[in-house]
Scaffold this active site. Structure first.
Site, PDB file in Angstrom:
ATOM      1  N   GLU A  19      49.329  68.646  11.618  1.00  0.00           N
ATOM      2  CA  GLU A  19      48.048  68.797  12.299  1.00  0.00           C
ATOM      3  C   GLU A  19      47.066  69.574  11.431  1.00  0.00           C
ATOM      4  O   GLU A  19      47.451  70.445  10.659  1.00  0.00           O
ATOM      5  CB  GLU A  19      48.264  69.519  13.641  1.00  0.00           C
ATOM      6  CG  GLU A  19      49.024  68.632  14.611  1.00  0.00           C
ATOM      7  CD  GLU A  19      49.380  69.308  15.932  1.00  0.00           C
ATOM      8  OE1 GLU A  19      49.377  68.606  16.946  1.00  0.00           O
ATOM      9  OE2 GLU A  19      49.653  70.508  15.951  1.00  0.00           O
ATOM     10  N   CYS A  79      41.221  74.245   9.349  1.00  0.00           N
ATOM     11  CA  CYS A  79      42.528  74.892   9.255  1.00  0.00           C
ATOM     12  C   CYS A  79      43.532  73.832   8.811  1.00  0.00           C
ATOM     13  O   CYS A  79      43.736  72.843   9.516  1.00  0.00           O
ATOM     14  CB  CYS A  79      42.875  75.461  10.627  1.00  0.00           C
ATOM     15  SG  CYS A  79      44.504  76.190  10.709  1.00  0.00           S
ATOM     16  N   CYS A  83      58.291  74.709   9.372  1.00  0.00           N
ATOM     17  CA  CYS A  83      58.308  75.963   8.615  1.00  0.00           C
ATOM     18  C   CYS A  83      59.748  76.437   8.527  1.00  0.00           C
ATOM     19  O   CYS A  83      60.504  76.285   9.485  1.00  0.00           O
ATOM     20  CB  CYS A  83      57.448  77.003   9.350  1.00  0.00           C
ATOM     21  SG  CYS A  83      57.177  78.520   8.400  1.00  0.00           S
ATOM     22  N   CYS A  98      59.276  82.914  12.967  1.00  0.00           N
ATOM     23  CA  CYS A  98      58.572  83.978  13.685  1.00  0.00           C
ATOM     24  C   CYS A  98      58.669  83.676  15.178  1.00  0.00           C
ATOM     25  O   CYS A  98      58.403  82.550  15.608  1.00  0.00           O
ATOM     26  CB  CYS A  98      57.119  84.055  13.220  1.00  0.00           C
ATOM     27  SG  CYS A  98      57.002  84.330  11.435  1.00  0.00           S
ATOM     28  N   CYS A 105      55.735  82.068  17.313  1.00  0.00           N
ATOM     29  CA  CYS A 105      54.987  80.936  16.737  1.00  0.00           C
ATOM     30  C   CYS A 105      55.659  79.617  17.082  1.00  0.00           C
ATOM     31  O   CYS A 105      56.861  79.451  16.873  1.00  0.00           O
ATOM     32  CB  CYS A 105      54.911  81.112  15.216  1.00  0.00           C
ATOM     33  SG  CYS A 105      54.220  79.690  14.364  1.00  0.00           S
ATOM     34  N   CYS A 127      45.718  79.053  17.035  1.00  0.00           N
ATOM     35  CA  CYS A 127      46.701  79.570  16.080  1.00  0.00           C
ATOM     36  C   CYS A 127      48.090  79.571  16.665  1.00  0.00           C
ATOM     37  O   CYS A 127      48.318  80.073  17.758  1.00  0.00           O
ATOM     38  CB  CYS A 127      46.430  81.037  15.782  1.00  0.00           C
ATOM     39  SG  CYS A 127      45.021  81.354  14.842  1.00  0.00           S
TER      40      CYS A 127
HETATM   41  N1  SAH Z   1      52.632  80.693   7.894  1.00  0.00           N
HETATM   42  C1  SAH Z   1      51.429  81.387   7.660  1.00  0.00           C
HETATM   43  C2  SAH Z   1      50.193  80.641   8.099  1.00  0.00           C
HETATM   44  C3  SAH Z   1      50.234  79.912   9.413  1.00  0.00           C
HETATM   45  S1  SAH Z   1      50.141  80.803  10.908  1.00  0.00           S
HETATM   46  C4  SAH Z   1      51.488  82.746   8.283  1.00  0.00           C
HETATM   47  O1  SAH Z   1      52.406  83.010   9.054  1.00  0.00           O
HETATM   48  O2  SAH Z   1      50.620  83.557   7.996  1.00  0.00           O
HETATM   49  C5  SAH Z   1      48.446  81.349  11.084  1.00  0.00           C
HETATM   50  C6  SAH Z   1      48.337  82.637  11.925  1.00  0.00           C
HETATM   51  O3  SAH Z   1      48.579  82.400  13.334  1.00  0.00           O
HETATM   52  C7  SAH Z   1      49.367  83.678  11.503  1.00  0.00           C
HETATM   53  O4  SAH Z   1      48.786  84.953  11.456  1.00  0.00           O
HETATM   54  C8  SAH Z   1      50.358  83.587  12.618  1.00  0.00           C
HETATM   55  O5  SAH Z   1      51.127  84.748  12.682  1.00  0.00           O
HETATM   56  C9  SAH Z   1      49.473  83.376  13.815  1.00  0.00           C
HETATM   57  N2  SAH Z   1      50.179  82.879  14.995  1.00  0.00           N
HETATM   58  C10 SAH Z   1      51.310  82.145  15.037  1.00  0.00           C
HETATM   59  N3  SAH Z   1      51.649  81.870  16.319  1.00  0.00           N
HETATM   60  C11 SAH Z   1      50.702  82.429  17.093  1.00  0.00           C
HETATM   61  C12 SAH Z   1      50.476  82.440  18.501  1.00  0.00           C
HETATM   62  N4  SAH Z   1      51.294  81.813  19.333  1.00  0.00           N
HETATM   63  N5  SAH Z   1      49.399  83.096  18.956  1.00  0.00           N
HETATM   64  C13 SAH Z   1      48.532  83.677  18.092  1.00  0.00           C
HETATM   65  N6  SAH Z   1      48.681  83.688  16.768  1.00  0.00           N
HETATM   66  C14 SAH Z   1      49.763  83.060  16.254  1.00  0.00           C
HETATM   67 FE1  SF4 Z   2      55.936  79.898   9.804  1.00  0.00          FE
HETATM   68 FE2  SF4 Z   2      54.698  80.334  12.138  1.00  0.00          FE
HETATM   69 FE3  SF4 Z   2      55.877  82.350  10.866  1.00  0.00          FE
HETATM   70 FE4  SF4 Z   2      53.628  81.293   9.867  1.00  0.00          FE
HETATM   71  S1  SF4 Z   2      53.814  82.386  11.822  1.00  0.00           S
HETATM   72  S2  SF4 Z   2      55.498  81.846   8.734  1.00  0.00           S
HETATM   73  S3  SF4 Z   2      53.930  79.129  10.418  1.00  0.00           S
HETATM   74  S4  SF4 Z   2      56.917  80.554  11.722  1.00  0.00           S
END
Ligand code: SAH
Ligand code: SF4
Length: 392
Positions: free
Chosen positions: A116, A129, A136, A140, A143, A369
């Site tokens: 996406e 974006c 991934c 996390c 996420c 995000c």
């Molecule tokens: N993998 C990279 C970039 C993608 S995530 C990273 O982790 O930085 C982009 C941003 O969205 C990151 O700061 C991530 O921590 C945040 N993010 C992920 N899941 C989220 C959620 N459910 N609500 C708000 N922010 C989130």
């Molecule tokens: Fe991967 Fe989501 Fe963690 Fe970013 S926030 S490193 S996309 S698992």
């Protein structure tokens, strides 16, 4: 549903285009790589640089999608290019438009995988974006992408292709002879879609070189932000080889909490991460680092956390981006209350840091995000299965 339906969310399903098998894409190649590719089809070395310049302009300035339109190249040469190469973009499977104007593209790439990309229009800029991986490898816990196992890295062509697709869809390519339009629709790029960009370093770097090139897409390195969960060994390289702005998914102020939220912290902890960040602004010649901080109710959102955060980052030119948690089906967290977020922001602000609260965009289409996850791989693995495989 159609693009014009009077509803909050429109879904457009576009006709499929069959991928052209076997041909190499010229999209996403650096100038040197493109010269090499042209040499391989017999372009004389002394001409290659000029040909690259011509093709580059067609593809990245005018947005043409076929070699036949490149009218300053001889017909025979165009045919030769067409026989060997493609300029295909990822295929748009669907496009959803939020009531706030955010557009989410579901794109199909080689192998039938889906990623996406999200376009976020704002008053004075438009941010695209982009994703860097299908899924991934990291997990996390807040996420949505993290619940999907990594399928593969995107190629540079697929990363640049996301920018081309957005410009195609927004109708942003210039008309020959028309006055130069100074307002750009896609003015900024953030590597904040699916995937960890620093685990796909070379392709991300090459793609950003193409995006930054002044004779093409021409998006300056100061308008590109790469977000990482903290892949420490690649951060100095990002400064040296890309030079874009950096955002760090920080999200916690103790190793104990960060280990749970951002498990890569077990490999490179808060201190190790902060040490490498101190050098980033100088090496990349950029002003400040963005610390992203997702606000999770009763997990990381106390006043004590806010105070610890400002102590930790002391001395680093920084901005703190507070992200109200975006929920997804089955998510194990809740968004912090608004008053809590404001109190946290206030402490950070009083310590001298900008602390904007990121307004969630495109929530009605799950474009915010951390909500991205491709349907093809959705539900393929549970978090427990991933944990069992990674030993997390
Ligand atoms: N993998 C990279 C970039 C993608 S995530 C990273 O982790 O930085 C982009 C941003 O969205 C990151 O700061 C991530 O921590 C945040 N993010 C992920 N899941 C989220 C959620 N459910 N609500 C708000 N922010 C989130
Ligand atoms: Fe991967 Fe989501 Fe963690 Fe970013 S926030 S490193 S996309 S698992």
């Amino acid at each position: 549903m159609t693009a014009n339906a009077p509803i909050t969310q429109d879904v457009l399903t576009l006709p499929r285009k069959l991928p052209e098998g076997g041909k190499r894409s010229l999209v996403g190649l650096t100038r040197a790589q493109m010269a090499e590719a042209l040499a391989q089809i017999g372009t004389p070395e002394r001409q290659a640089k000029m040909r690259v310049g011509q093709i580059w302009q067609w593809v990245y300035h005018w947005g043409v999608q076929d070699f036949a339109s490149m009218t300053n190249l001889a017909k025979g040469y165009r045919d030769q290019l067409d026989a060997a190469f493609t300029l295909d973009r990822p295929e748009i499977v669907s496009r959803q438009v939020s009531e706030d104007g955010t557009r989410k593209y579901l794109l199909r790439i080689a192998g039938g995988h889906e990623v996406e990309a999200v376009y976020i229009p704002e008053e004075n800029r438009g941010t695209l974006c982009v994703s860097s991986q299908v899924g991934c490898t990291l997990t996390c816990s807040f996420c949505h992408t993290g619940t999907q196992k990594l399928v593969r890295n995107l190629t540079a062509a697929e990363i640049v292709g996301q920018v081309l697709v957005a410009r195609d869809d927004l109708g942003e390519w210039p008309e020959p002879g028309a006055p130069k339009n100074e307002t750009r629709l896609v003015s900024n790029v953030v590597l904040m879609g699916m995937g960890e960009p620093l685990y796909n370093f070379d392709n991300v770097r090459d793609a950003m070189k193409v995006v930054m090139d002044g004779e093409g897409l021409s998006i300056s390195r100061r308008r590109i932000t790469l977000s990482t969960s903290g892949v420490v060994p690649e951060i100095a390289r990002t400064a040296e080889e890309i030079g874009c702005l950096l955002a760090i998914s920080f999200h916690a102020t103790t190793d104990e909490v960060r280990d749970k939220l951002v498990p890569i912290n077990k490999r490179w902890n808060i201190k190790t991460l902060l040490d490498v960040l101190r050098d980033y602004p100088r090496i990349s010649n950029s002003e400040r680092i963005t610390f992203e901080y997702v606000m999770l109710k009763d997990v990381n959102d106390s006043d004590a956390d806010a105070r610890r955060l400002v102590r930790l980052i002391a001395g680093i030119p920084a901005k703190i981006n507070l992200i109200p948690f975006n929920e997804w089906p089955g998510a194990p967290y809740q968004r912090s209350d608004w008053a809590r977020i404001e109190s946290f922001a206030d402490i950070v602000h009083k310590a001298g840091y900008a602390s904007p609260i990121r307004t969630p965009r495109g929530e009605d289409i799950m474009a915010a995000c951390g909500q991205l996850k491709s349907a093809t791989e959705r539900g393929r693995q549970s978090r427990a299965e991933i944990a069992a495989q990674t030993g997390a």
